[in-house]
Design a protein around this motif. Structure first.
Motif, PDB file in Angstrom:
ATOM      1  N   PRO A   1       0.832  -1.217   0.000  1.00 19.13           N
ATOM      2  CA  PRO A   1       0.000   0.000   0.000  1.00 19.13           C
ATOM      3  C   PRO A   1       0.864   1.262   0.000  1.00 19.13           C
ATOM      4  N   TYR A   2       0.255   2.358  -0.466  1.00 18.13           N
ATOM      5  CA  TYR A   2       0.976   3.631  -0.513  1.00 18.13           C
ATOM      6  C   TYR A   2       0.020   4.780  -0.203  1.00 18.13           C
ATOM      7  N   VAL A   3       0.597   5.909   0.144  1.00 19.50           N
ATOM      8  CA  VAL A   3      -0.176   7.142   0.327  1.00 19.50           C
ATOM      9  C   VAL A   3       0.515   8.240  -0.473  1.00 19.50           C
ATOM     10  N   GLU A   4      -0.244   9.267  -0.816  1.00 18.75           N
ATOM     11  CA  GLU A   4       0.299  10.431  -1.514  1.00 18.75           C
ATOM     12  C   GLU A   4      -0.006  11.651  -0.662  1.00 18.75           C
ATOM     13  N   MET A   5       1.034  12.429  -0.369  1.00 23.34           N
ATOM     14  CA  MET A   5       0.866  13.593   0.490  1.00 23.34           C
ATOM     15  C   MET A   5       1.459  14.808  -0.210  1.00 23.34           C
ATOM     16  N   GLY A   6       0.607  15.718  -0.652  1.00 20.81           N
ATOM     17  CA  GLY A   6       1.089  16.915  -1.329  1.00 20.81           C
ATOM     18  C   GLY A   6       1.836  16.549  -2.595  1.00 20.81           C
ATOM     19  N   THR A   7       2.950  17.265  -2.835  1.00 26.70           N
ATOM     20  CA  THR A   7       3.745  17.001  -4.034  1.00 26.70           C
ATOM     21  C   THR A   7       4.844  15.983  -3.769  1.00 26.70           C
ATOM     22  N   ALA A   8       4.849  15.415  -2.564  1.00 22.52           N
ATOM     23  CA  ALA A   8       5.871  14.407  -2.265  1.00 22.52           C
ATOM     24  C   ALA A   8       5.626  13.152  -3.085  1.00 22.52           C
ATOM     25  N   GLU A   9       6.680  12.382  -3.248  1.00 21.78           N
ATOM     26  CA  GLU A   9       6.536  11.123  -3.965  1.00 21.78           C
ATOM     27  C   GLU A   9       5.654  10.160  -3.152  1.00 21.78           C
ATOM     28  N   GLN A  10       5.190   9.131  -3.803  1.00 20.37           N
ATOM     29  CA  GLN A  10       4.409   8.113  -3.097  1.00 20.37           C
ATOM     30  C   GLN A  10       5.248   7.526  -1.963  1.00 20.37           C
ATOM     31  N   ARG A  11       4.628   7.365  -0.820  1.00 19.26           N
ATOM     32  CA  ARG A  11       5.299   6.730   0.309  1.00 19.26           C
ATOM     33  C   ARG A  11       4.650   5.378   0.532  1.00 19.26           C
ATOM     34  N   GLN A  12       5.441   4.330   0.473  1.00 21.79           N
ATOM     35  CA  GLN A  12       4.909   2.975   0.586  1.00 21.79           C
ATOM     36  C   GLN A  12       4.982   2.457   2.016  1.00 21.79           C
ATOM     37  N   ALA A  13       4.050   1.590   2.327  1.00 23.57           N
ATOM     38  CA  ALA A  13       4.069   0.924   3.634  1.00 23.57           C
ATOM     39  C   ALA A  13       5.233  -0.062   3.675  1.00 23.57           C
ATOM     40  N   GLN A  14       5.671  -0.389   4.855  1.00 23.40           N
ATOM     41  CA  GLN A  14       6.775  -1.338   4.996  1.00 23.40           C
ATOM     42  C   GLN A  14       6.322  -2.762   4.743  1.00 23.40           C
ATOM     43  N   GLU A  15       5.034  -3.031   4.994  1.00 25.57           N
ATOM     44  CA  GLU A  15       4.524  -4.393   4.849  1.00 25.57           C
ATOM     45  C   GLU A  15       3.634  -4.527   3.616  1.00 25.57           C
ATOM     46  N   GLU A  16       3.660  -5.686   2.986  1.00 27.54           N
ATOM     47  CA  GLU A  16       2.766  -5.980   1.872  1.00 27.54           C
ATOM     48  C   GLU A  16       1.431  -6.492   2.404  1.00 27.54           C
ATOM     49  N   VAL A  17       0.395  -6.394   1.557  1.00 27.85           N
ATOM     50  CA  VAL A  17      -0.903  -6.983   1.889  1.00 27.85           C
ATOM     51  C   VAL A  17      -1.302  -7.923   0.751  1.00 27.85           C
ATOM     52  N   THR A  18      -2.209  -8.837   1.050  1.00 26.86           N
ATOM     53  CA  THR A  18      -2.707  -9.762   0.044  1.00 26.86           C
ATOM     54  C   THR A  18      -4.075  -9.293  -0.444  1.00 26.86           C
ATOM     55  N   VAL A  19      -4.272  -9.306  -1.759  1.00 23.35           N
ATOM     56  CA  VAL A  19      -5.532  -8.859  -2.354  1.00 23.35           C
ATOM     57  C   VAL A  19      -6.229 -10.045  -3.006  1.00 23.35           C
ATOM     58  N   THR A  20      -7.516 -10.184  -2.721  1.00 23.29           N
ATOM     59  CA  THR A  20      -8.335 -11.193  -3.407  1.00 23.29           C
ATOM     60  C   THR A  20      -9.536 -10.489  -4.021  1.00 23.29           C
ATOM     61  N   LEU A  21     -10.059 -11.042  -5.112  1.00 27.51           N
ATOM     62  CA  LEU A  21     -11.203 -10.459  -5.804  1.00 27.51           C
ATOM     63  C   LEU A  21     -12.380 -11.422  -5.734  1.00 27.51           C
ATOM     64  N   LEU A  22     -13.535 -10.889  -5.380  1.00 25.60           N
ATOM     65  CA  LEU A  22     -14.731 -11.712  -5.314  1.00 25.60           C
ATOM     66  C   LEU A  22     -15.283 -11.972  -6.714  1.00 25.60           C
TER      67      LEU A  22
END
Length: 358
Positions: A213-234
């Motif tokens: 996961p990542y967040v965007e704050m202002g004009t800063a580059e994307q900041r990523q979380a340290q941990e990954e997550v698993t995504v599933t689709l229904l």
């Protein structure tokens, strides 16, 4: 004879020494590309951005560095720089990293930063055995910049899944459902994960997708979380297939306000009309069939302000997808066009009243 030979050899040696000294004393001057970037090892609770001449440059600044030195050293630097590629920028010896804590920049405030002095003191610069003559940003000489520091807060954020187009992936489930990240105090949005078309394809085959996961704050580059997550689709998500719909000009409807009803004819710019001939969407078979049966699958809203000054150009109008409401509720149909949304350039032509018959 020996005397003459000795003198001749002495002259030859002296000449060689003079030529060698002259060659070694030559200096070339050449510009090179480099970067200044916030170090990946920087404290994640600190948000740093570089400002040059009052302009926010984000977390990375492209530099033009002019070095002076012997031809051999200049050539060696050129060879090193040529080995760097976008995929392997580490090979460029002129990529510099800034760590806020190295300079005690740990409070929410603006710090002056001597750019040229910083570059000259770096071990990688000293190892070049060259003189840094000048440093420029956007072709303007720069010696001093500003570093803006903001202390962040650790928050637990919900996660939203997106397609590459920026559209949300409905019924996507992440594990875990939240992620802990450092963000600004007033940050109230989720963290995001973006899935490529290939990743969605793999998910359709019931293969686990791990993303960060990542967040965007202002004009800063994307900041990523340290941990990954698993995504599933229904299954509901997997049934939405890419579709291409080609409406005719007569299938484009116009929504007038009560004040404008019957008073104007809408003329669509020919280029806009051409772009509206192809509409991309994602839908189930049933929803797509229902959409094709709509009398006006595309709508354009005409507002009162559009006729306030008919001599002025009307801003491009964003089209409305007239999806069948029952399938929108079921999340069985959605736009598939890339962002930004499709728009149309229009003109409004007043309707001339027909004289009454005598």
């Amino acid at each position: 004879m020996n005397d003459k030979l000795s003198k001749f050899l002495a002259v030859v040696c002296l000449t060689l020494l003079i030529w060698t000294w002259a060659f070694l004393s030559q200096e070339d001057e050449e510009p090179f590309s480099g970067t200044l970037e916030v170090s990946p090892a920087a404290d994640r609770s600190l948000l740093a951005s570089f400002w040059v001449d009052g302009k926010d440059m984000g977390q990375k600044v492209n530099l033009e560095l002019t070095f002076k030195g012997t031809p051999a050293k200049i050539t060696a630097l050129s060879r090193q720089a040529e080995q760097a590629t976008p995929d392997n920028p580490q090979k460029n010896p002129l990529n510099y990293y800034y760590n806020p804590r190295d300079f005690a920049h740990t409070q929410t405030q603006i710090y002056p930063f001597s750019l040229k002095d910083f570059l000259q003191k770096q071990s990688q610069t000293k190892g070049l055995a060259l003189t840094l003559e000048s440093c420029s940003v956007n072709q303007e000489p720069v010696t001093q910049i500003e570093v803006h520091i903001e202390v962040l807060e650790k928050k637990l954020l919900d996660i939203e899944c997106l397609r590459e187009t920026g559209l949300p992936i409905r019924d996507a489930i992440t594990e875990p459902v939240q992620v802990e990240m450092y963000v600004q105090e007033n940050y109230n949005r989720p963290a995001y994960v973006t899935l490529s078309a290939r990743q969605i394809e793999l998910a359709q085959q019931q293969r686990p997708i791990r993303v960060r996961p990542y967040v965007e704050m202002g004009t800063a580059e994307q900041r990523q979380a340290q941990e990954e997550v698993t995504v599933t689709l229904l299954k509901n998500t997997l049934s939405l297939l890419p579709r291409v719909f080609q409406p005719q000009p007569q299938n484009i409807g116009f929504v007038f306000s009560n004040n404008l009803q019957g008073k104007y004819i809408v003329q669509i710019d020919s280029e806009s009309e051409s772009k509206l001939r192809t509409i991309h969407l994602r839908a189930t078979d049933e929803a797509y069939d229902a959409y094709k049966k709509m009398r006006y699958p595309i709508l354009i809203e005409i507002r009162d302000e559009d006729v306030s000054n008919l001599t002025a150009e009307i801003p491009p109008k964003e089209i409305i997808y007239n999806f069948p409401p029952e399938y929108v509720t079921k999340q069985a149909i959605e736009p598939g066009d890339p962002q930004p949304p499709k728009t149309a350039v229009i003109k409004l032509i007043p309707v001339t009243a027909t004289p009454a018959s005598p």
